[in-house]
Write a protein that holds these residues in place. Sequence first.
Motif, short mmCIF file in Angstrom:
data_model
loop_
_atom_site.label_atom_id
_atom_site.label_comp_id
_atom_site.label_asym_id
_atom_site.label_seq_id
_atom_site.Cartn_x
_atom_site.Cartn_y
_atom_site.Cartn_z
N SER A 63 0.83 -1.21 0.00
CA SER A 63 0.00 0.00 0.00
C SER A 63 0.87 1.26 0.00
CB SER A 63 -0.95 0.00 1.20
OG SER A 63 -0.24 0.15 2.42
N ILE A 66 1.96 1.88 -3.58
CA ILE A 66 0.83 2.43 -4.35
C ILE A 66 0.61 3.90 -4.00
CG2 ILE A 66 -1.66 2.27 -4.73
CD1 ILE A 66 -1.37 -0.77 -4.25
N PHE A 67 0.65 4.22 -2.71
CA PHE A 67 0.46 5.60 -2.26
C PHE A 67 1.53 6.52 -2.85
CE2 PHE A 67 1.84 8.89 0.75
CZ PHE A 67 0.69 9.69 0.78
N VAL A 69 3.44 6.15 -5.53
CA VAL A 69 3.27 6.34 -6.98
C VAL A 69 2.11 7.29 -7.26
CG1 VAL A 69 2.70 5.18 -9.15
CG2 VAL A 69 4.30 4.10 -7.54
N TRP A 70 1.02 7.10 -6.51
CA TRP A 70 -0.14 7.99 -6.70
C TRP A 70 0.21 9.43 -6.37
CZ3 TRP A 70 -2.51 10.85 -2.77
CH2 TRP A 70 -3.62 11.58 -3.18
N VAL A 71 0.86 9.66 -5.23
CA VAL A 71 1.12 11.03 -4.80
C VAL A 71 2.10 11.72 -5.76
CG1 VAL A 71 3.12 10.77 -3.25
CG2 VAL A 71 1.31 12.40 -2.69
N SER A 74 -0.01 12.87 -8.58
CA SER A 74 -1.16 13.69 -8.20
C SER A 74 -0.79 15.17 -8.25
CB SER A 74 -1.63 13.32 -6.80
OG SER A 74 -0.71 13.81 -5.83
N ARG A 354 7.34 14.97 -6.52
CA ARG A 354 7.47 14.08 -7.67
C ARG A 354 8.92 13.70 -7.94
NH1 ARG A 354 4.73 17.08 -10.96
NH2 ARG A 354 2.78 16.07 -10.36
#
Length: 542
Positions: A63, A66-67, A69-71, A74, A354
């Motif tokens: 998790s 995943i977090f 990569v998402w952030v 985003s 990023r």
Amino acid sequence: MDDLARRLGLRTNAHIFFWSAGLMVAILLLLLVFPGPIGEVFGAGRDWIVAKLGWFFILGVTSWVIFLVWVAFSRYGSLRLGKDDDRPEYGNLSWFAMLFAGGIGTVLMFWGVAEPISHFSDPPFAGTEPYSIEAARSAMSISLYHLSIHTWAIFTLPGLAFGYFVYRRGLPLRFSSAFYPLLKERIHGPIGKTIDVFAVLGTLFGLAVSLGLGTSQISAGLSALTGTADAVWLRVVIITLLTAVATASIVAGLDKGVRRLSNLNILMAVGLMLFVLFFGDTVFLLRQVIESLGYYLQDVVRLSFWNDAMAQFGKEEGWGWQGSWTVFYWAWTVTWSPFMGIFLARISRGRTVREFVGGVLVAPSVFTLVWFVIFGWSAMELDGIGGDGGALSAAVAESVPLAMFAFFDHFPAATLISGIAIVVVALFFATSSDSASLVVDMLCSGDGDAGPVRQRVFWGVSEGAVAASLIVLGGDQALTTLQQVITVMGLPIFVLVFVMLVSLLTGFRQERFGAGADPSVPQDGAHAEPSDRGGSPADRAP
């Protein structure tokens, strides 16, 4: 406590320092005075954690990946770890070099040969024949899963939180600062200080496991080269000598000590890797860099969610293969997260979220891929892919720390190369110890500046003492004991990092994207706790 700290010439948060030191000494005394009962407690605790919560470790780290990569993709990816007008202190090449330095250590030296050979000779998946081509492929995928992106996600999440809350929000350089959105001013009270004490103890014991593994490898190498018995007393002597070297480096200071040792360490490790590449099956290894990346990308999703749920119906009743490998890795790695998180935050100030996530997840993982391909595939090829196993499988079955030296026996100038490998592991010991001493000191003080020499020496000696105690407690089964202790110690730190994810997301959402931070959130140290050195720790953060 503050008066005692002043009388001793310390410059730190007295409550965090003395509570951490006192609990560490108490644990050491218990380990040495009651080794049998304490060993049984850690063993039982480890078995319970793996059986009941092993899935939590595996799901948790996945998790976090995943977090992150998402952030990164985003709208929060454009936020800077610092003020909006801050820019990185280091150029991309220098930054990647430092990430590269952080990406190698005793873990790669210890497991570079041993882990692929372990999975190659004893595959964890039903139906996979030992020593087969399929066993070799899965062994490489599992090794990369354990020591590339998922491992670095465990470091990246705390590093991102430290960079954000310390450099953008102006909070003290302490583990508890990452929980400000949830705890508010309570980070400066008993709750926050309790969190900081757990972080200090976790870092000490996590480092002790690495030092214990490194010492076991040095002892095994010396035994192979000199014929000296690989005994507990020899490992304790090695720890004592290397702790003395690390302490000398601490006294010399960051620039003269840590930097010089780190640079020498990197050059020698890369030299060993290139030696194996050019004196091994070079073309095969270069092709495997590409092909193994494909194996890893193909298998990583399945491995990320595999928690060995069917183990209770197989030969390993109770907790299965994952307990000895994946859960151990994640519990061990998370105890390093305060140490590595601060290191990553300090060298990344001014970068965007990023840039930080992309660089920290990718750069060290690429090096890990190359390292495992060169050492792991060379070892499996030498052991006989498609055969019945050879000398390396036998060496790993006899002694995991001996694997690297049995591997070098297949190359020219084996004695010389083995001697260099021992020096590399020893330098990793020293650089890890002196760097961690500086970071533990910062975690206690909340200050980015190095504390008094006596303060840092205390933590350096303490790390060696904890490692030596675990070696004595474990005896001939030291590796098993290290796994038991770190799994138990890693659980509370793991839970805290999980909560840190929620806190970080809350902090991001408090931002008015593109218009600076929400005025309700402290800026520039407005809520930082006054330190024992005068002023706000945030004012002196690097």
